[in-house]
Design an enzyme around this catalytic site. Structure first.
Site, PDB file in Angstrom:
ATOM      1  N   HIS A 264       2.239   3.275  -9.182  1.00 15.07           N
ATOM      2  CA  HIS A 264       2.077   1.827  -9.304  1.00 15.07           C
ATOM      3  C   HIS A 264       3.293   1.209 -10.012  1.00 15.07           C
ATOM      4  O   HIS A 264       3.771   0.143  -9.658  1.00 15.07           O
ATOM      5  CB  HIS A 264       0.797   1.493 -10.075  1.00 15.07           C
ATOM      6  CG  HIS A 264      -0.454   1.850  -9.326  1.00 15.07           C
ATOM      7  ND1 HIS A 264      -0.668   1.469  -8.024  1.00 15.07           N
ATOM      8  CD2 HIS A 264      -1.566   2.557  -9.695  1.00 15.07           C
ATOM      9  CE1 HIS A 264      -1.859   1.931  -7.626  1.00 15.07           C
ATOM     10  NE2 HIS A 264      -2.405   2.599  -8.618  1.00 15.07           N
TER      11      HIS A 264
ATOM     12  N   ARG B 283      -5.088  -1.860   8.672  1.00 11.50           N
ATOM     13  CA  ARG B 283      -6.296  -2.673   8.463  1.00 11.50           C
ATOM     14  C   ARG B 283      -5.978  -3.756   7.442  1.00 11.50           C
ATOM     15  O   ARG B 283      -4.979  -3.680   6.720  1.00 11.50           O
ATOM     16  CB  ARG B 283      -7.469  -1.806   7.999  1.00 11.50           C
ATOM     17  CG  ARG B 283      -7.181  -0.984   6.760  1.00 11.50           C
ATOM     18  CD  ARG B 283      -8.399  -0.178   6.304  1.00 11.50           C
ATOM     19  NE  ARG B 283      -8.003   0.775   5.270  1.00 11.50           N
ATOM     20  CZ  ARG B 283      -7.619   2.030   5.505  1.00 11.50           C
ATOM     21  NH1 ARG B 283      -7.606   2.505   6.730  1.00 11.50           N
ATOM     22  NH2 ARG B 283      -7.260   2.822   4.509  1.00 11.50           N
ATOM     23  N   LEU B 284      -6.863  -4.744   7.388  1.00 12.68           N
ATOM     24  CA  LEU B 284      -6.636  -5.879   6.481  1.00 12.68           C
ATOM     25  C   LEU B 284      -7.229  -5.672   5.092  1.00 12.68           C
ATOM     26  O   LEU B 284      -6.821  -6.326   4.136  1.00 12.68           O
ATOM     27  CB  LEU B 284      -7.198  -7.168   7.091  1.00 12.68           C
ATOM     28  CG  LEU B 284      -6.255  -7.934   8.013  1.00 12.68           C
ATOM     29  CD1 LEU B 284      -6.966  -9.137   8.626  1.00 12.68           C
ATOM     30  CD2 LEU B 284      -5.015  -8.422   7.255  1.00 12.68           C
TER      31      LEU B 284
ATOM     32  N   THR C 116     -10.899  -6.903  -4.785  1.00  8.62           N
ATOM     33  CA  THR C 116     -12.227  -6.885  -5.420  1.00  8.62           C
ATOM     34  C   THR C 116     -12.822  -5.479  -5.334  1.00  8.62           C
ATOM     35  O   THR C 116     -13.689  -5.127  -6.129  1.00  8.62           O
ATOM     36  CB  THR C 116     -13.179  -7.893  -4.720  1.00  8.62           C
ATOM     37  OG1 THR C 116     -13.017  -7.794  -3.296  1.00  8.62           O
ATOM     38  CG2 THR C 116     -12.888  -9.325  -5.126  1.00  8.62           C
TER      39      THR C 116
ATOM     40  N   ARG D 173     -12.009   2.173  -8.495  1.00  7.04           N
ATOM     41  CA  ARG D 173     -11.146   3.319  -8.853  1.00  7.04           C
ATOM     42  C   ARG D 173     -11.464   3.789 -10.276  1.00  7.04           C
ATOM     43  O   ARG D 173     -12.195   3.130 -10.996  1.00  7.04           O
ATOM     44  CB  ARG D 173      -9.683   2.914  -8.707  1.00  7.04           C
ATOM     45  CG  ARG D 173      -9.378   2.574  -7.256  1.00  7.04           C
ATOM     46  CD  ARG D 173      -7.912   2.469  -6.978  1.00  7.04           C
ATOM     47  NE  ARG D 173      -7.705   2.155  -5.572  1.00  7.04           N
ATOM     48  CZ  ARG D 173      -6.525   2.153  -4.987  1.00  7.04           C
ATOM     49  NH1 ARG D 173      -5.436   2.436  -5.684  1.00  7.04           N
ATOM     50  NH2 ARG D 173      -6.423   1.870  -3.698  1.00  7.04           N
TER      51      ARG D 173
ATOM     52  N   ASP E 185       0.821  -1.209   0.000  1.00  3.32           N
ATOM     53  CA  ASP E 185       0.000   0.000   0.000  1.00  3.32           C
ATOM     54  C   ASP E 185       0.861   1.268   0.000  1.00  3.32           C
ATOM     55  O   ASP E 185       1.958   1.285   0.561  1.00  3.32           O
ATOM     56  CB  ASP E 185      -0.921  -0.016   1.239  1.00  3.32           C
ATOM     57  CG  ASP E 185      -2.122   0.898   1.073  1.00  3.32           C
ATOM     58  OD1 ASP E 185      -2.375   1.363  -0.051  1.00  3.32           O
ATOM     59  OD2 ASP E 185      -2.800   1.153   2.087  1.00  3.32           O
TER      60      ASP E 185
ATOM     61  N   ARG F 179       1.882  -4.647   6.179  1.00  5.30           N
ATOM     62  CA  ARG F 179       1.177  -3.646   5.359  1.00  5.30           C
ATOM     63  C   ARG F 179       1.970  -2.362   5.401  1.00  5.30           C
ATOM     64  O   ARG F 179       2.192  -1.798   6.475  1.00  5.30           O
ATOM     65  CB  ARG F 179      -0.250  -3.396   5.842  1.00  5.30           C
ATOM     66  CG  ARG F 179      -0.978  -2.387   4.936  1.00  5.30           C
ATOM     67  CD  ARG F 179      -2.433  -2.215   5.248  1.00  5.30           C
ATOM     68  NE  ARG F 179      -3.068  -1.371   4.235  1.00  5.30           N
ATOM     69  CZ  ARG F 179      -4.333  -1.439   3.869  1.00  5.30           C
ATOM     70  NH1 ARG F 179      -5.133  -2.325   4.430  1.00  5.30           N
ATOM     71  NH2 ARG F 179      -4.819  -0.635   2.943  1.00  5.30           N
TER      72      ARG F 179
ATOM     73  N   TRP G  21       2.692   7.971  -2.715  1.00  3.70           N
ATOM     74  CA  TRP G  21       4.054   8.150  -3.220  1.00  3.70           C
ATOM     75  C   TRP G  21       4.038   9.016  -4.482  1.00  3.70           C
ATOM     76  O   TRP G  21       4.844   9.944  -4.628  1.00  3.70           O
ATOM     77  CB  TRP G  21       4.675   6.772  -3.526  1.00  3.70           C
ATOM     78  CG  TRP G  21       6.113   6.821  -3.938  1.00  3.70           C
ATOM     79  CD1 TRP G  21       7.198   6.717  -3.123  1.00  3.70           C
ATOM     80  CD2 TRP G  21       6.608   7.009  -5.272  1.00  3.70           C
ATOM     81  NE1 TRP G  21       8.355   6.825  -3.871  1.00  3.70           N
ATOM     82  CE2 TRP G  21       8.016   7.000  -5.192  1.00  3.70           C
ATOM     83  CE3 TRP G  21       6.005   7.172  -6.519  1.00  3.70           C
ATOM     84  CZ2 TRP G  21       8.834   7.144  -6.302  1.00  3.70           C
ATOM     85  CZ3 TRP G  21       6.819   7.326  -7.630  1.00  3.70           C
ATOM     86  CH2 TRP G  21       8.217   7.310  -7.509  1.00  3.70           C
TER      87      TRP G  21
ATOM     88  N   LEU H 149       9.646 -21.468  -4.304  1.00  2.00           N
ATOM     89  CA  LEU H 149       8.744 -20.478  -3.687  1.00  2.00           C
ATOM     90  C   LEU H 149       7.369 -20.506  -4.348  1.00  2.00           C
ATOM     91  O   LEU H 149       7.270 -20.537  -5.577  1.00  2.00           O
ATOM     92  CB  LEU H 149       9.362 -19.074  -3.853  1.00  2.00           C
ATOM     93  CG  LEU H 149       8.465 -17.879  -3.507  1.00  2.00           C
ATOM     94  CD1 LEU H 149       8.214 -17.799  -2.009  1.00  2.00           C
ATOM     95  CD2 LEU H 149       9.098 -16.579  -4.008  1.00  2.00           C
TER      96      LEU H 149
ATOM     97  N   ASN I 185       1.113   3.423  -3.015  1.00  2.00           N
ATOM     98  CA  ASN I 185       1.554   3.867  -4.347  1.00  2.00           C
ATOM     99  C   ASN I 185       0.979   5.230  -4.706  1.00  2.00           C
ATOM    100  O   ASN I 185       1.665   6.073  -5.295  1.00  2.00           O
ATOM    101  CB  ASN I 185       1.119   2.864  -5.421  1.00  2.00           C
ATOM    102  CG  ASN I 185       1.757   1.502  -5.249  1.00  2.00           C
ATOM    103  OD1 ASN I 185       2.661   1.341  -4.438  1.00  2.00           O
ATOM    104  ND2 ASN I 185       1.298   0.528  -6.004  1.00  2.00           N
TER     105      ASN I 185
HETATM  106  C1  IPE Z   1      -5.545  -2.794  -0.346  1.00  2.00           C
HETATM  107  O1  IPE Z   1      -5.211  -1.449  -0.418  1.00  2.00           O
HETATM  108  C2  IPE Z   1      -5.432  -3.428  -1.688  1.00  2.00           C
HETATM  109  C3  IPE Z   1      -4.081  -3.536  -2.261  1.00  2.00           C
HETATM  110  C4  IPE Z   1      -2.981  -3.151  -1.703  1.00  2.00           C
HETATM  111  C5  IPE Z   1      -4.030  -4.146  -3.555  1.00  2.00           C
HETATM  112  P1  IPE Z   1      -6.305  -0.296  -0.613  1.00  2.00           P
HETATM  113  O2  IPE Z   1      -5.547   0.971  -0.656  1.00  2.00           O
HETATM  114  O3  IPE Z   1      -7.164  -0.611  -1.770  1.00  2.00           O
HETATM  115  O4  IPE Z   1      -7.178  -0.425   0.707  1.00  2.00           O
HETATM  116  P2  IPE Z   1      -8.035   0.656   1.497  1.00  2.00           P
HETATM  117  O5  IPE Z   1      -9.050   1.182   0.526  1.00  2.00           O
HETATM  118  O6  IPE Z   1      -7.097   1.717   1.947  1.00  2.00           O
HETATM  119  O7  IPE Z   1      -8.622  -0.082   2.646  1.00  2.00           O
HETATM  120  C1  IPE Z   2      -1.733   0.166  -3.332  1.00  2.00           C
HETATM  121  O1  IPE Z   2      -1.458   1.507  -3.390  1.00  2.00           O
HETATM  122  C2  IPE Z   2      -1.834  -0.463  -4.686  1.00  2.00           C
HETATM  123  C3  IPE Z   2      -3.187  -0.838  -5.089  1.00  2.00           C
HETATM  124  C4  IPE Z   2      -4.269  -0.715  -4.375  1.00  2.00           C
HETATM  125  C5  IPE Z   2      -3.313  -1.407  -6.426  1.00  2.00           C
HETATM  126  P1  IPE Z   2      -2.617   2.602  -3.354  1.00  2.00           P
HETATM  127  O2  IPE Z   2      -2.930   2.987  -4.760  1.00  2.00           O
HETATM  128  O3  IPE Z   2      -3.770   2.125  -2.561  1.00  2.00           O
HETATM  129  O4  IPE Z   2      -1.878   3.776  -2.613  1.00  2.00           O
HETATM  130  P2  IPE Z   2      -2.544   4.871  -1.658  1.00  2.00           P
HETATM  131  O5  IPE Z   2      -3.203   4.139  -0.542  1.00  2.00           O
HETATM  132  O6  IPE Z   2      -3.535   5.622  -2.490  1.00  2.00           O
HETATM  133  O7  IPE Z   2      -1.407   5.700  -1.220  1.00  2.00           O
HETATM  134 MG    MG Z   3      -4.163   2.322  -0.563  1.00  2.00          MG
END
Ligand code: IPE
Ligand code: IPE
Ligand code: MG
Length: 256
Positions: free
Chosen positions: A51, A208-209, A80, A85, A34, A202, A39, A145, A36
């Site tokens: 990404h 959170r999960l 899911t 987005r 998480d 994470r 960043w 792996l 991206n």
């Molecule tokens: C969880 O991250 C999914 C991935 C890292 C692929 P999200 O950024 O989508 O989760 P929330 O919305 O903050 O809970």
């Molecule tokens: C996680 O990074 C990657 C995916 C969910 C695909 P995010 O895109 O959720 O990054 P933030 O949470 O917006 O910083």
């Molecule tokens: Mg995120």
């Protein structure tokens, strides 16, 4: 190149630790990659570049996991819920799926890595779907792996699918309802046969999960480093693995 690295605020690369440096290593690591988006924002770049930079971290982390001889690595790449987005962002992620497999599959296969896609593949556009199926098929007999790539993954969807499979078995007379055990369920998850997640990481500080491996994380140790995923280095990973080694796991019992 160094200037670019400085601009992007990357840390000095510390040498990766070897297996001997760890007292205890997890058998299964789960990573919610998480941060991206944040960043990209920090660097005044579009989210797609966030990404893309995240894939660079992923490459190194997979390599190091393999070097350390850890058995399973589960990475959360697309949930899911991530379909919510913008079409542009989803499109950029779909493109990255193709690029990732095109550039990595030879090396992964050569390293005896087995790729499993956790998630329903049918909803992906044809090219992505074929790429995913091909990667699984090509590496199906590999014994190194196990790389679980969670794509269109949600733990609730996975558990719902398992419930459906069990119901079908019961309806067809292959299984008695009173014979349903925890193993009946875990055998019908995408991770069937693999150990539970020992260490869940994470990045980005979120705690959170987000629907990731709920069943498999029942007794996982959790770490929430604040570093954003594109900045996550092998040194950060080693730090997390060392911290895991220092955790006291009780599984409900009492240590003497
Ligand atoms: C969880 O991250 C999914 C991935 C890292 C692929 P999200 O950024 O989508 O989760 P929330 O919305 O903050 O809970
Ligand atoms: C996680 O990074 C990657 C995916 C969910 C695909 P995010 O895109 O959720 O990054 P933030 O949470 O917006 O910083
Ligand atoms: Mg995120």
């Amino acid at each position: 190149m160094d200037i670019i690295k400085d601009l992007f605020g990357q840390k000095e690369k510390a040498p990766a630790l070897t297996k001997d440096a760890f007292e205890k290593l997890p058998r299964h690591v789960g990573i919610i990659m998480d941060g991206n988006g944040r960043w990209a924002k920090q660097h005044k770049l579009g989210v797609a570049l966030g990404h893309r930079q995240g894939v660079e971290s992923l490459r190194e982390i997979i390599r190091h996991t393999d070097d350390l001889g850890i058995g399973s690595l589960s990475i959360y790449a697309f949930s899911t819920e991530n379909w919510n987005r913008s079409p542009e962002e989803v499109g950029a992620l779909m493109q990255l799926i193709l690029e990732f497999f095109a550039s990595e599959i030879d090396e992964l296969d050569e390293k005896n890595v087995r790729i499993l896609i956790l998630g329903e593949k049918d909803v992906f556009p044809p090219r992505q779907r074929e790429t995913l199926i091909r990667a699984e098929e090509r590496t199906a007999d590999n014994t190194g792996l196990i790389l679980n790539i969670c794509l269109n993954y949600g733990s609730r969807a996975e558990l719902t699918r398992a419930a459906r499979l069990i119901a079908e078995d019961v309806a067809a007379g292959r299984l008695n309802a009173d014979e349903v055990t925890e193993k009946t369920i875990s055998d019908r998850l995408y991770t069937a046969g693999q150990p539970d997640v020992d260490l869940m990481i994470r990045t980005s500080g979120e705690m959170r999960l987000s629907n990731f491996l709920l069943w498999q994380c029942a007794y996982a140790e959790f770490l929430f480093p604040t570093v954003l995923w594109p900045d996550f280095t092998v040194a950060d990973y080693d730090e997390a693995l060392l911290a895991y080694g220092g955790r006291e796991r009780r599984f409900g019992g009492r240590l003497k």
